[in-house]
Write a protein that holds these residues in place. Structure first.
Motif, short mmCIF file in Angstrom:
data_model
loop_
_atom_site.label_atom_id
_atom_site.label_comp_id
_atom_site.label_asym_id
_atom_site.label_seq_id
_atom_site.Cartn_x
_atom_site.Cartn_y
_atom_site.Cartn_z
N GLY A 157 -1.18 -9.38 10.48
CA GLY A 157 -1.61 -8.06 10.29
C GLY A 157 -2.41 -7.70 8.89
O GLY A 157 -2.19 -8.62 8.08
N GLN A 158 -2.75 -6.63 8.70
CA GLN A 158 -3.30 -6.13 7.41
C GLN A 158 -2.20 -5.24 6.77
O GLN A 158 -2.41 -5.37 5.36
CB GLN A 158 -4.29 -4.86 7.65
N VAL A 176 7.21 -9.60 7.73
CA VAL A 176 7.13 -10.11 6.43
C VAL A 176 7.05 -9.17 5.38
O VAL A 176 6.00 -8.29 5.86
CB VAL A 176 6.04 -11.36 6.25
N TYR A 205 4.05 -6.84 6.55
CA TYR A 205 3.15 -7.52 7.56
C TYR A 205 3.85 -7.85 8.79
O TYR A 205 5.23 -8.26 8.85
CB TYR A 205 2.78 -8.51 6.87
#
Lengths: 110, 120
Positions: free
Chosen positions: B111-112, B37, B95
């Protein structure tokens, strides 16, 4: 333009109840479950509500989700300053044969 | 503890390529779909691609179809996003996120993010 329509902004004062809408069509919200995400400033999104009205792990019961026909809503009661964030709805779209997000709603706590 | 860690972002010229990786741990990788994303600066979330667990079925947004490919390595619990013919409009934080179950749009873990900048 997003497949799912959300108001770009919403606001409320501490303690108030606010709702954020997510409007779609029969091929997406009308047929599939809706998920909601919260994105705090500068951080990755986080799952808030799944399958229309189930709170994700650790989410306070101040947050609730609902769905009717081709629209869904996220409600936040007892608004707190830390709720200030962007909120996104998401679901699967059978016509597009893929997942879709709403455009996002920026919630401001006044 | 569930972890998804993206890597591979950076600055690339228009027309160039970049390969993003998503390393995962802490959950049963094979059955779950892994998604990419992205979020352009100041904009909302956009689904880029996903690959299902099990069947390896893949999805790509129209905006990246034919330019991006996705692959998963169940032995390494990782997913790669190969991005070719990059454009300025691909500039975004990317992401990776795992789907929680049958519903692909339920992204249980994220995730970050890793920043991709496409600029000359």
């Amino acid at each position: 333009q997003s497949v799912l329509t959300q108001p770009p902004s919403a606001s409320g004062t501490p303690g108030q109840r606010v709702t954020i809408s997510c409007s779609g069509r029969s091929s997406n919200i009308g047929t599939n479950t809706v998920n909601w995400y919260q994105q705090l400033p500068g951080t990755a999104p986080k799952l808030l509500i799944y399958a229309d009205n189930h709170r994700a792990s650790g989410v306070p019961d101040r947050f609730s989700g609902s769905k009717s026909d081709t629209s869904a809503s996220l409600a936040i009661s007892g608004l707190q300053s830390e709720d200030e964030a962007d909120y996104y709805c998401a679901t699967w779209d059978d016509r597009l044969n893929g997942p879709v997000f709403g455009g996002g709603t920026k919630l401001t706590v006044l | 503890e569930v972890q998804l860690v993206e890597s591979g972002g950076g600055l690339v010229k228009p027309g160039g390529s970049l390969r993003l990786s998503c390393a995962t741990s802490g959950f049963s990788f094979s059955p779950h779909a892994i998604n990419w994303v992205r979020q352009a600066p100041g904009k909302g979330l956009e689904w880029v691609a996903f690959v299902r667990g099990g069947s390896n079925y893949m999805f790509f947004a129209d905006s990246v179809k034919g330019r991006f490919t996705i692959s998963r390595d169940n032995a390494e619990n990782s997913v790669n996003l190969q991005m070719d013919t990059l454009r300025a409009e691909d500039t975004a934080v990317y992401y990776c996120a795992s789907s929680g179950g049958v519903d692909i749009s339920m992204l249980a873990y994220w995730g970050q993010g890793t920043l991709v900048t496409v600029s000359s």
